[in-house]
Write an enzyme that holds these catalytic residues in place. Structure first.
Site, mmCIF file in Angstrom:
data_model
loop_
_atom_site.group_PDB
_atom_site.id
_atom_site.type_symbol
_atom_site.label_atom_id
_atom_site.label_comp_id
_atom_site.label_asym_id
_atom_site.label_seq_id
_atom_site.Cartn_x
_atom_site.Cartn_y
_atom_site.Cartn_z
ATOM 1 N N THR A 18 0.837 -1.209 0.000
ATOM 2 C CA THR A 18 0.000 0.000 0.000
ATOM 3 C C THR A 18 0.871 1.258 0.000
ATOM 4 O O THR A 18 0.523 2.263 -0.596
ATOM 5 C CB THR A 18 -0.908 0.023 1.255
ATOM 6 O OG1 THR A 18 -1.538 -1.254 1.403
ATOM 7 C CG2 THR A 18 -1.965 1.086 1.154
ATOM 8 N N ARG A 22 7.830 -2.743 2.683
ATOM 9 C CA ARG A 22 8.006 -2.836 4.143
ATOM 10 C C ARG A 22 8.349 -4.264 4.513
ATOM 11 O O ARG A 22 7.654 -5.201 4.120
ATOM 12 C CB ARG A 22 6.736 -2.404 4.878
ATOM 13 C CG ARG A 22 6.513 -0.931 4.687
ATOM 14 C CD ARG A 22 5.450 -0.380 5.586
ATOM 15 N NE ARG A 22 5.199 0.989 5.149
ATOM 16 C CZ ARG A 22 4.147 1.692 5.467
ATOM 17 N NH1 ARG A 22 3.220 1.186 6.257
ATOM 18 N NH2 ARG A 22 3.989 2.920 5.031
ATOM 19 N N LYS A 126 10.215 3.903 0.175
ATOM 20 C CA LYS A 126 9.332 4.144 -0.958
ATOM 21 C C LYS A 126 9.850 5.294 -1.801
ATOM 22 O O LYS A 126 10.628 6.136 -1.330
ATOM 23 C CB LYS A 126 7.910 4.397 -0.502
ATOM 24 C CG LYS A 126 7.674 5.710 0.173
ATOM 25 C CD LYS A 126 6.173 5.900 0.379
ATOM 26 C CE LYS A 126 5.917 7.196 1.116
ATOM 27 N NZ LYS A 126 4.505 7.508 1.190
ATOM 28 N N ASP A 315 2.616 11.223 9.081
ATOM 29 C CA ASP A 315 1.535 11.512 8.128
ATOM 30 C C ASP A 315 0.147 11.169 8.669
ATOM 31 O O ASP A 315 -0.852 11.546 8.085
ATOM 32 C CB ASP A 315 1.786 10.856 6.762
ATOM 33 C CG ASP A 315 1.943 9.354 6.832
ATOM 34 O OD1 ASP A 315 1.912 8.790 7.944
ATOM 35 O OD2 ASP A 315 2.113 8.725 5.764
ATOM 36 N N THR A 378 -7.679 2.130 -1.278
ATOM 37 C CA THR A 378 -6.863 2.459 -0.110
ATOM 38 C C THR A 378 -5.430 2.814 -0.519
ATOM 39 O O THR A 378 -4.845 2.138 -1.364
ATOM 40 C CB THR A 378 -6.847 1.251 0.838
ATOM 41 O OG1 THR A 378 -8.170 1.074 1.335
ATOM 42 C CG2 THR A 378 -5.902 1.468 2.001
ATOM 43 N N GLU A 397 -8.471 9.212 4.672
ATOM 44 C CA GLU A 397 -8.703 7.791 4.833
ATOM 45 C C GLU A 397 -9.128 7.529 6.271
ATOM 46 O O GLU A 397 -8.745 8.262 7.188
ATOM 47 C CB GLU A 397 -7.426 7.008 4.550
ATOM 48 C CG GLU A 397 -6.935 7.117 3.136
ATOM 49 C CD GLU A 397 -5.808 6.126 2.873
ATOM 50 O OE1 GLU A 397 -6.089 5.054 2.341
ATOM 51 O OE2 GLU A 397 -4.653 6.423 3.223
ATOM 52 N N SER A 399 -8.005 5.429 8.118
ATOM 53 C CA SER A 399 -6.859 4.966 8.888
ATOM 54 C C SER A 399 -6.051 6.130 9.462
ATOM 55 O O SER A 399 -4.832 6.114 9.435
ATOM 56 C CB SER A 399 -5.972 4.102 8.001
ATOM 57 O OG SER A 399 -5.644 4.821 6.823
ATOM 58 N N LYS A 410 -0.537 12.342 3.001
ATOM 59 C CA LYS A 410 -1.356 12.739 4.128
ATOM 60 C C LYS A 410 -0.448 13.436 5.132
ATOM 61 O O LYS A 410 0.767 13.271 5.089
ATOM 62 C CB LYS A 410 -2.088 11.547 4.722
ATOM 63 C CG LYS A 410 -1.235 10.361 5.135
ATOM 64 C CD LYS A 410 -2.159 9.222 5.544
ATOM 65 C CE LYS A 410 -1.413 8.036 6.108
ATOM 66 N NZ LYS A 410 -1.052 7.067 5.048
ATOM 67 N N ARG A 530 -8.779 -6.681 7.559
ATOM 68 C CA ARG A 530 -9.490 -5.536 8.123
ATOM 69 C C ARG A 530 -10.974 -5.642 7.776
ATOM 70 O O ARG A 530 -11.323 -5.918 6.625
ATOM 71 C CB ARG A 530 -8.947 -4.226 7.553
ATOM 72 C CG ARG A 530 -7.444 -4.045 7.735
ATOM 73 C CD ARG A 530 -7.070 -2.567 7.602
ATOM 74 N NE ARG A 530 -5.642 -2.372 7.390
ATOM 75 C CZ ARG A 530 -4.709 -2.486 8.334
ATOM 76 N NH1 ARG A 530 -5.046 -2.835 9.560
ATOM 77 N NH2 ARG A 530 -3.430 -2.271 8.046
HETATM 78 C C1 VG1 Z 1 -2.812 1.091 5.824
HETATM 79 C C2 VG1 Z 1 -4.077 1.909 5.819
HETATM 80 C C3 VG1 Z 1 -4.124 2.797 4.592
HETATM 81 C C4 VG1 Z 1 -2.869 3.674 4.553
HETATM 82 C C5 VG1 Z 1 -1.634 2.805 4.625
HETATM 83 C C6 VG1 Z 1 -0.361 3.606 4.721
HETATM 84 O O1 VG1 Z 1 -2.781 0.262 4.698
HETATM 85 O O2 VG1 Z 1 -5.218 1.081 5.869
HETATM 86 O O3 VG1 Z 1 -5.295 3.564 4.600
HETATM 87 O O4 VG1 Z 1 -2.832 4.434 3.374
HETATM 88 O O5 VG1 Z 1 -1.690 1.960 5.780
HETATM 89 O O6 VG1 Z 1 -0.372 4.463 5.824
HETATM 90 P P1 VG1 Z 1 -3.196 -1.301 4.743
HETATM 91 O O7 VG1 Z 1 -2.936 -1.802 3.367
HETATM 92 O O8 VG1 Z 1 -2.369 -1.916 5.797
HETATM 93 O O9 VG1 Z 1 -4.644 -1.301 5.113
HETATM 94 V V1 VG1 Z 1 1.081 4.863 6.552
HETATM 95 O O10 VG1 Z 1 0.800 6.055 7.618
HETATM 96 O O11 VG1 Z 1 1.351 3.396 7.253
HETATM 97 O O12 VG1 Z 1 2.169 5.094 5.409
HETATM 98 CO CO CO Z 2 2.458 6.896 8.272
#
Ligand code: VG1
Ligand code: CO
Length: 577
Positions: A18, A22, A126, A315, A378, A397, A399, A410, A530
């Site tokens: 996403t 990582r 990234k 963020d 997402t 979002e 999250s 963000k 989720r």
């Molecule tokens: C999670 C969140 C998503 C967000 C991403 C990165 O992804 O749900 O909304 O954009 O983290 O946020 P996932 O695929 O685990 O649901 V950050 O602050 O971790 O860069």
């Molecule tokens: Co973050």
């Protein structure tokens, strides 16, 4: 200083998720692992010779070592200049800000965001493009494709670079310009928000608190909420107290500079302000579970008027009032509804966007404002095109991510300042502002259940089971809920026409309530499932204040149709937000 060409073999697991790649620190420390991915970036982005890149990270364990490697590889790959945050520190939104301000070719951000750090924790990397935003899927796919065929990488043979002081050094033919990671960002914030009004608020107070006597009829959702009625008179001269929990992550120095130094909040308003490589052993995720220091303060006696926290890379944001939690989806809606109170947004909003699992609270505001509202998959990378094309100003979002077109990420501290600007202008408590919002627009009651560290096959089994049952689910009735339709969300970008499929299973009910199932793309261990739950309540004031109570039926339905407990053996979610 020569350039070494190092032979290597591909790793098969370098697919960005996403938000970038990582993995455990231990994975990144394998010989050639980071180097392979970095070379795959350079091979894919085709930066012109002499191009400038921004570089920095959230300061987590392995940040400094990774920076030395990336600098030497950048020099060996013809990069002309690297703008590097002092100490290797740069929050994600600040990186985006600097890429845009200095119009660099792109940037590399080192972070695993909200994931824990330390030698046994996570690390991440990234690539962001010249618009300051996360690389779109076509770029991340090219990087992944390259990582599967890579046979060599380029590395300058050179001594390590010192980067703890501002200044310029040379690395081969490349310049390394170490800059203050806070000042450009702070300047941008000052251009968007009314700092004088916020300073005034923090110095004086004068916030109306909700009156315990308020009756439901007085707060009828059909009536515009009067500024004075239903609220106790102002406590004149009382100081407006804030607490910001930086969670020992990257935003500490940013919050100290902006909240305490520039806005005059008393020293100590920012807690856990010193970034640590392992975030003090914590989980730098600003939610009610992990931001426990802040939650204790905000739910205790003598609670401050406003509380906020941000995540590992700065963020994300969580907004709290006195003993009051603002869901991120509501926060986005409140910001949209009140945007013109902030100088940077006084012209109004071009449009708004939210990720699919985010509640439709902001849709209601968009409708009232008569502006477009977009629903994206997402991940922040999907907002970039919409913002570049001028279609949206605000996006968010569920999250804990909110942002605007001031950068292409963000932005945690930005959301905090936006809230403070609104509070300074409206002189109501956080709770009052949200309640008034619900009274006006109705309430999208919302919660997310995360089941972390599941066996991957079991988690995929749940998703497959749901998809297999789409046909039988359509039209099915569960208590007061009838399924209108279900699908696997796919998105066609309205700007470039690119299509992203498989973005989450949606079960949509006839009254607009929804259950969404998605597999996380940011975890590093097993799978995280989720479950997102949303019910619309038009009459919000008297009923079901507790989201878990209001959503109990939907939670039951979610568990029933997904066979989650049976398939994963999990009785309870790991985290509820
Ligand atoms: C999670 C969140 C998503 C967000 C991403 C990165 O992804 O749900 O909304 O954009 O983290 O946020 P996932 O695929 O685990 O649901 V950050 O602050 O971790 O860069
Ligand atoms: Co973050």
């Amino acid at each position: 200083m020569g350039i070494r060409i190092v032979s290597t073999r591909p790793f098969s697991d370098q697919k960005p998720g996403t938000s970038g790649l990582r993995k455990k620190v231990t994975a990144f420390r394998q010989p050639h692992y980071l180097e392979n991915f970095v070379q795959s970036i350079f091979d894919s982005i085709a930066a012109p010779k002499g191009a400038t890149l921004v570089l920095g990270g959230d300061g987590r364990y392995y940040n400094r070592e990774a920076i030395q490697i990336i600098l030497k590889m950048a020099a060996a790959n013809g990069i002309g200049r690297v703008l590097l945050g002092r100490g290797g520190i740069l929050s994600t939104p600040a990186a985006s800000c600097v890429i845009r301000k200095y119009q660099t070719f792109g940037g590399i951000i080192l972070s695993a965001s909200h994931n824990p750090g330390g030698p046994d924790g996570d690390f991440g990397i990234k690539y962001n493009t010249g618009n300051g935003g996360p690389a779109p899927e076509k770029v991340t796919e090219a990087i992944f494709a390259r990582s599967k065929t890579i046979v060599e990488y380029r590395m300058l043979d050179a001594a390590d670079v010192a980067f703890d002081a501002v200044g310029e050094t040379s690395l081969g033919n490349m310049k390394v310009q170490v800059f203050d990671p806070v000042s450009d960002y702070a300047e941008l914030m000052e251009s968007l928000f009314d700092f004088a009004a916020i300073r005034n608020l923090l110095a004086a107070g004068d916030i109306a608190q909700p009156d315990a006597q308020t009756s439901c009829t007085e707060m009828s959702p059909l009536r515009p909420f009067p500024q004075s009625a239903g609220y106790a008179s102002n406590v004149s001269g009382a100081r407006f107290h804030i607490k910001f929990d930086a969670m020992h992550a990257v935003n500490g120095p940013y919050a100290k500079e902006i909240l305490e130094r520039r806005l005059g909040a008393p020293a100590g308003s920012v807690i856990n302000a010193v970034p640590l490589v392992d975030f003090g052993g914590g989980h730098p995720d600003p939610n009610l579970t992990y931001a426990h220091d802040l939650v204790e303060i905000m739910y205790g006696a003598e609670a401050p008027d406003f509380g906020a926290a941000s995540d590992g890379d700065g963020d994300r944001n969580m907004i709290l009032g006195q003993r009051f939690f603002v869901t991120p989806s509501d926060s986005l809606a409140v910001l949209a509804a009140n945007a013109t109170l902030a100088p940077g947004y006084e012209q109004g909003l071009a449009g708004v966007a939210r990720s699919m699992p985010t509640s439709a609270a902001v849709d209601r505001v968009a409708q009232a404002l008569n502006i477009p509202c977009y629903e994206t998959p997402t991940g922040w990378k999907f907002f970039g095109n919409l913002m570049d094309a001028g279609k949206v100003t605000l996006c968010g979002e569920e999250s804990f991510g909110t942002g605007s077109d001031h950068v292409r990420e963000k932005d945690g501290l930005w959301a905090v300042l936006f809230w403070l600007n609104i509070l300074a202008a409206r002189r109501l408590s956080v709770e009052s502002i949200v309640r008034e919002h619900w009274a006006k627009y109705g309430r999208n009651v919302y919660s997310r259940y995360d089941y972390e560290g599941l066996p991957t096959e079991a988690a995929q089994g749940v998703m497959q089971h749901l998809k297999n049952n789409f046909a039988t689910l359509a039209g099915a009735q569960f208590g007061k809920y009838t399924v209108k339709y279900c699908d696997d969300f796919s998105y066609t970008d309205p700007v470039d026409g690119s299509v992203s499929t498989g973005q989450g299973v949606r079960i949509i009910f006839t009254d607009g309530s929804r259950i969404v199932f998605r597999l996380s793309g940011t975890g590093t261990e097993g799978a995280t499932l989720r479950v997102y739950l949303e019910a619309f309540e038009a009459d919000v004031v008297c009923h079901h204040l507790d989201a878990q109570v209001a959503l109990a039926d939907l939670i039951g339905i979610a568990l029933q149709i997904s066979e989650l407990k049976l398939r994963t053996g999990r009785e309870q979610p790991t985290v509820i937000t």
